[in-house]
Design a protein around this motif. Structure first.
Motif, short mmCIF file in Angstrom:
data_model
loop_
_atom_site.label_atom_id
_atom_site.label_comp_id
_atom_site.label_asym_id
_atom_site.label_seq_id
_atom_site.Cartn_x
_atom_site.Cartn_y
_atom_site.Cartn_z
N VAL A 57 13.13 23.90 26.45
CA VAL A 57 14.27 24.81 26.38
C VAL A 57 15.24 24.23 25.35
N PRO A 58 15.48 24.92 24.22
CA PRO A 58 16.30 24.35 23.13
C PRO A 58 17.69 23.94 23.60
N SER A 59 18.27 23.02 22.84
CA SER A 59 19.63 22.54 23.15
C SER A 59 20.64 23.67 22.99
N GLU A 60 21.75 23.57 23.74
CA GLU A 60 22.83 24.56 23.69
C GLU A 60 24.13 23.81 23.43
N GLY A 61 24.66 23.96 22.22
CA GLY A 61 25.89 23.24 21.89
C GLY A 61 25.68 21.74 22.02
N ARG A 62 26.48 21.13 22.86
CA ARG A 62 26.36 19.68 23.07
C ARG A 62 25.32 19.33 24.14
N ARG A 63 24.81 20.33 24.82
CA ARG A 63 23.84 20.04 25.87
C ARG A 63 22.47 19.83 25.23
N PRO A 64 21.79 18.75 25.59
CA PRO A 64 20.49 18.45 24.96
C PRO A 64 19.43 19.43 25.43
N ALA A 65 18.32 19.44 24.71
CA ALA A 65 17.19 20.27 25.11
C ALA A 65 16.69 19.84 26.49
N ALA A 66 16.22 20.80 27.23
CA ALA A 66 15.62 20.51 28.54
C ALA A 66 14.11 20.64 28.41
N ILE A 67 13.41 19.62 28.82
CA ILE A 67 11.95 19.64 28.75
C ILE A 67 11.41 19.68 30.19
N VAL A 68 10.68 20.75 30.49
CA VAL A 68 10.07 20.92 31.81
C VAL A 68 8.59 20.59 31.70
N THR A 69 8.13 19.72 32.59
CA THR A 69 6.70 19.40 32.62
C THR A 69 6.13 19.73 34.00
N ILE A 70 4.89 20.18 33.98
CA ILE A 70 4.14 20.40 35.22
C ILE A 70 2.84 19.63 35.10
N THR A 71 2.61 18.72 36.03
CA THR A 71 1.40 17.92 36.04
C THR A 71 0.81 17.92 37.45
N ARG B 294 -0.38 20.38 44.76
CA ARG B 294 -0.65 19.34 43.74
C ARG B 294 0.07 19.61 42.42
N LEU B 295 1.03 20.53 42.40
CA LEU B 295 1.79 20.82 41.18
C LEU B 295 3.13 20.08 41.23
N HIS B 296 3.30 19.11 40.35
CA HIS B 296 4.53 18.33 40.30
C HIS B 296 5.37 18.83 39.11
N MET B 297 6.62 19.26 39.38
CA MET B 297 7.50 19.81 38.35
C MET B 297 8.67 18.86 38.11
N ARG B 298 9.04 18.76 36.83
CA ARG B 298 10.16 17.86 36.48
C ARG B 298 10.91 18.44 35.30
N CYS B 299 12.26 18.34 35.36
CA CYS B 299 13.11 18.76 34.25
C CYS B 299 13.89 17.53 33.77
N THR B 300 13.88 17.29 32.46
CA THR B 300 14.55 16.10 31.92
C THR B 300 16.07 16.20 32.01
N ARG B 301 16.61 17.40 32.12
CA ARG B 301 18.06 17.56 32.15
C ARG B 301 18.62 17.61 33.56
N CYS B 302 17.83 18.11 34.53
CA CYS B 302 18.36 18.35 35.88
C CYS B 302 17.57 17.57 36.92
N SER B 303 18.26 17.16 37.97
CA SER B 303 17.62 16.39 39.03
C SER B 303 17.28 17.28 40.23
N GLN B 304 17.79 18.51 40.25
CA GLN B 304 17.53 19.46 41.34
C GLN B 304 16.82 20.69 40.78
#
Length: 927
Positions: free
Chosen positions: A93-107, A115-125
């Motif tokens: 998800v591209p950066s917005e202003g000063r907010r960095p890009a958010a990268i979501v991974t599913i492994t 067995r689907l583990h989801m993670r977002c680099t910007r958010c903890s919830q």
């Protein structure tokens, strides 16, 4: 037309256009048959391919819907923002202003949900970025390589004749036999022609396959498809033949099956036939008794059974297979009961059973319905709502008990009607009743009870199937039997798999929308009556060049086919007439705000329908837009929750209430699909100081009868305000008015609503009002409901002379345009019940053969033992003559089977000899 022929191995061979047709069928089936893997073998793409909206919501938690909708609004594309590899899904998800890009991974992670583990680099919830990832997967499966677009139908390939239909049906089963994984166990691995258990990894079900030859019609399978498809084969037989051919080679398969013993079996051909299977060589005595019945269908059951008894007296063993025994019992019962039933139905009005069968006097048509169902053995009682199907169901059980001494009846009913069934059984029959309820452990012991009636609901069948199958039910009654109209649902499959000698379906609406509904219900009663689906729908559907269903035909033939097992009476047809009923459609012009909102949602509907192919999300969006169109016809407030809301319907309803309740003694039931609409109606009632009660889905079952009692007994309680939660199972004869504030999707629900007041026991005329907002989807529904109602009459009403019905529907077309998921699916959990039953069946047959062989060995050992115990004496002419005489006498009892083995049969004087033999053996074996 190109003819089809069978090769020696049972495969279909064709030429020309028919061959091309088969290849097309195989390709279509190949695209629809999912690959099967163990759950832990599913890779990331497999799991994402089959991810549903419900599954996505579980991954995100309680705020899932909001997060997915928010994520869907982000400007993202599969091509520019997504990477999908074997083990990784990544969304940037591209950066917005000063907010960095958010990268979501599913492994994949073993401890994660599915067995689907989801993670977002910007958010903890859980966040909208995770929602965007899941929305992307749900919306863009085809672009991501997780699905493929459905192929456009090839008009030239639509099967036009019955022969081509059969060829395509065989091709489909051949392809499924090739593509689906099945686990096979043989009762004797050294020979091909023996019994097998076959477990499907797709369904988890286990079936018994008896291979007796390579051609269609040679073998047998216990699966429902084999019983009904009239092809003489199925995917389980074809799959087993293929594996056996590869394991044992063509040489062994070329050896014919040799019938070893005398058996009575069913042949599942175009018509169900009872046959006697005989060894190629019979001794003269057996041949004189039974030989004339070789290779021909048997119609005279009494003659057959007389010959079987003769064979058994002559020391010839006869095996009757379970399905053949069930068929024989059913035919014998109908022969026995036919005169008794004819006597009741000739004059039900004056028959003494009207007052003697139950603890109340039956109406003539009710006794006639009871007699019809008992005479059929397995029947559908499809009387209109309010004509007393429950009391007839109780009467059917009671008459069966009198005529056949049945002991165990299972009633399957909606949860809301369980207590009503118990109350009416106790009131009308006095039989003991077990109501199933409580926790899983409590329910597990409740089915094996001593009660005559056991009552459970449909959902419990799904959860308690193993406990239910352990009981030998004599009669199974399905109340509101339209619950099994959807043959794709798991509950339907479980219910239709229940076994009993007799069966009764009670339903006022066996056909709600399509002939498919009726076909599914009839299958529970008689799975062969309407034939296999490909023949039934080819005969009765009218389709356009794309396969879209335009209507139905040959309905006169359908009514005749159903007549022996289906009885439907309308209020107009029964002798005991109800008070008159008047119906009025109240047409209401919309406000401009309602019209604008409605048109906006209809444009969204058109946009979705115009797409080349559809995703699950498209269907959900389509469903939502149609729902909003219907809500708008009531009030804009139902859609946007913005006060005050615009609704010409509320204004017209207010006027209608004013005029109606000027009359003395007026009581009304007011229906709306939505609780929010009831909330808007309540202020109108308060303003007019009209006392009312309200029932919707939030009211617990235990409180509903008290609400009904208040409305029925208190004269000043003038209105019963309810959603469709009150459309079934309630008796509201105190009302003389039914107001439908909005239209349901099908006429069955509309009739269910009206039947709460317009039913047996009603003493006054009933007025029915249907409020319809013009120029909206609701107005279009009127025409659709009329067509569906016409179809129901044409298919079910014996007095109807309608042979064709034309419909306007695109449901089948929308389903055909759904994208095809290509991810592998997990193996189904093995159905232990079906595996146990089929394994035990094969084991019983094998044990019988082992006991026979062991008995021979025991006899040989006993003879050797005696020869050793008797003092040795020289042979004399007298001893040799005596031995010759004994040998000649024994030879009269000895037969030689197809393998050349000798079999010695004895007739025992009585059953007590078995006790003495067992006791003697026990004394020898136990010190």
């Amino acid at each position: 037309m190109t003819p089809t022929r069978r090769s020696r191995n049972g495969q279909t061979k064709t030429n020309g256009a028919a061959s091309q047709r088969l290849e097309t069928a195989r390709a279509e089936v190949r695209s629809r048959v999912p690959r099967i893997k163990r759950f832990d073998e599913l890779d990331l793409k497999d799991r994402l391919s089959h991810l549903t909206l419900d599954g996505a919501k579980k991954l995100l938690g309680s705020n899932a819907t909001k997060l997915i909708m928010a994520g869907a609004k982000l400007d993202l594309s599969p091509k520019d923002h997504v990477y999908l590899g074997k083990d990784l899904f990544r969304l940037t998800v591209p950066s917005e202003g000063r907010r960095p890009a958010a990268i979501v991974t599913i492994t994949l992670m073993a401890s994660a949900l599915d067995r689907l583990h989801m993670r977002c680099t910007r958010c903890s919830q859980p966040c909208e970025h995770l929602g965007a990832a899941l929305s992307m997967i749900l919306e863009e499966k085809t672009a991501l390589g997780l699905a493929v677009a459905p192929e456009a139908p090839d008009i030239s390939q639509n099967p036009a004749s019955e022969e081509e239909q059969i060829a395509v049906a065989l091709a489909e089963r051949e392809e499924r036999a090739r593509a689906e994984q099945m686990k096979i166990q043989s009762s004797d691995r050294s020979i091909p022609w023996t019994d097998y258990t076959v477990t499907s990894t797709l369904s988890g079900k286990t079936y018994r396959v008896a291979l007796r030859g390579p051609k269609p019609g040679d073998s047998y399978c216990s699966c429902p498809d084999f019983r009904t498809n009239t092809l003489g084969t199925c995917k389980h037989i074809l799959h087993t033949l293929g594996k056996v051919r590869r394991r044992l080679g063509a040489e062994l398969l070329a050896m014919p099956y040799l019938q070893k013993s005398i058996c009575i079996a069913l042949r599942y051909d175009r018509e169900l036939e009872l046959r006697i299977l005989l060894p190629s060589k019979l001794d003269d005595e057996a041949n004189s008794i039974i030989g004339k019945l070789r290779d021909q269908p048997i119609d005279d059951l009494h003659d057959l059974l007389k010959r079987v008894r003769h064979l058994e007296r002559s020391r010839h063993e006869v095996t009757i297979y379970p399905d053949a025994e069930e068929f024989i019992q059913q035919r014998l019962f109908q022969d026995k009961i036919s005169e008794r039933i004819a006597e009741i139905r000739r004059s039900p009005k004056s028959h003494p059973l009207r007052t003697e069968l139950l603890k109340t006097e039956l109406l003539p048509y009710q006794l006639d319905g009871i007699a019809f169902a008992v005479g059929a053995g397995r029947a559908i009682l499809a009387d209109e709502m309010g004509l007393g199907k429950t009391i007839q169901g109780i009467g059917v059980a009671e008459l069966f008990a009198r005529e056949t001494d049945i002991k165990k009846v299972l009633v399957v009913t909606p949860a809301s009607l369980k207590s009503q069934w118990r109350n009416e059984i106790e009131r009308f029959s006095g039989r003991n009743v077990q109501l199933i309820g409580g926790s899983s452990s409590e329910r597990s012991t409740q089915y094996a009870n001593e009660a005559f009636f056991t009552i459970c609901n449909y959902e419990q069948v799904l959860r308690d199937i193993l406990n239910i199958e352990r009981v030998d039910w004599d009669l199974i009654v399905l109340d509101e039997g339209q619950r099994i109209k959807n043959w794709e649902s798991k509950t339907t499959r479980m219910v239709k798999g229940l076994r009993s000698r007799f069966a009764l379906v009670l339903t006022g609406t066996p056909l709600e929308n399509r002939l498919d509904d009726l076909y599914s219900v009839v299958q529970f009663i008689d799975d062969r009556r309407l034939g296999p689906g490909f023949r039934f729908f080819h005969r009765h559907r009218v389709v356009d060049e794309r396969g879209k269903v335009l209507g139905y035909r040959n309905l006169t033939d359908l009514r005749q086919t159903l007549a022996p097992i289906l009885l439907r009476r309308t209020r107009a047809s029964v002798k005991q007439q109800l008070p008159p009923r008047t119906d009025e459609i109240v047409r209401i012009p919309p406000t401009q705000e309602q019209l604008d909102m409605s048109n906006g949602h209809l444009q969204n509907v058109s946009r979705i329908v115009a797409k080349k192919f559809l995703t699950e999300m498209d269907l959900l969006a389509l469903q939502r837009e149609l729902l909003l169109c219907r809500m708008t016809a009531d009030s804009t407030y139902l859609v946007n929750k913005e006060a005050p809301g615009f609704s010409s319907k509320l204004e017209r309803l207010n006027e209608l209430l004013e005029s109606l309740f000027e009359e003395e003694g007026r009581k009304a039931v007011v229906f709306s699909e939505w609780t929010t609409m009831l909330n808007l109606i309540e202020p109108l009632l308060h303003k007019r100081k009209l006392k009312y009660v309200r029932l919707d889905g939030s009211v617990p079952q235990k409180q509903r009868q008290a609400i009904v009692h208040q409305f029925q007994t208190e004269p000043d309680c003038q209105l019963f305000l309810t959603t469709n939660a009150g459309s079934t199972g309630l008796n509201l004869q105190a009302a003389n008015t039914v107001i439908n504030v909005d239209l349901p999707w099908n006429p069955a629900v509309l009739e269910q609503r009206i039947a709460r007041a317009y039913r047996m026991g009603q003493k006054r005329p009933v007025d029915v009002y249907v409020l319809v907002t013009e120029q909206t989807l609701e107005e279009r529904l009127l025409g659709t409901l009329a067509a569906k109602h016409e179809l129901a009459l044409a298919a079910l009403d014996a007095e109807s002379d309608i042979d064709e019905v034309h419909l306007e529907t695109g449901l089948a077309e929308l389903k055909r345009r759904l994208e095809v998921l290509i991810g592998a699916k997990p193996e189904a959990i093995v159905d232990e019940s079906s595996r146990r039953n089929e394994t035990e069946s094969i084991e019983r047959n094998a044990q019988s053969e082992r006991v026979s062989a062991a008995g021979g060995q025991l006899l040989a050992s006993a003879i050797n033992f005696l020869s050793e115990m008797i003092p040795a004496r020289p042979d004399t002419d007298a001893s040799r003559a005596m031995a010759g005489t004994i040998k000649q006498g024994l030879s009269d009892f000895i037969q030689r089977d197809e393998q050349g083995q000798l079999k010695l049969s004895f007739a025992v004087p009585d059953a007590a000899i078995l006790d003495r033999l067992a006791e003697s053996l026990a004394k020898l074996l136990i010190k």
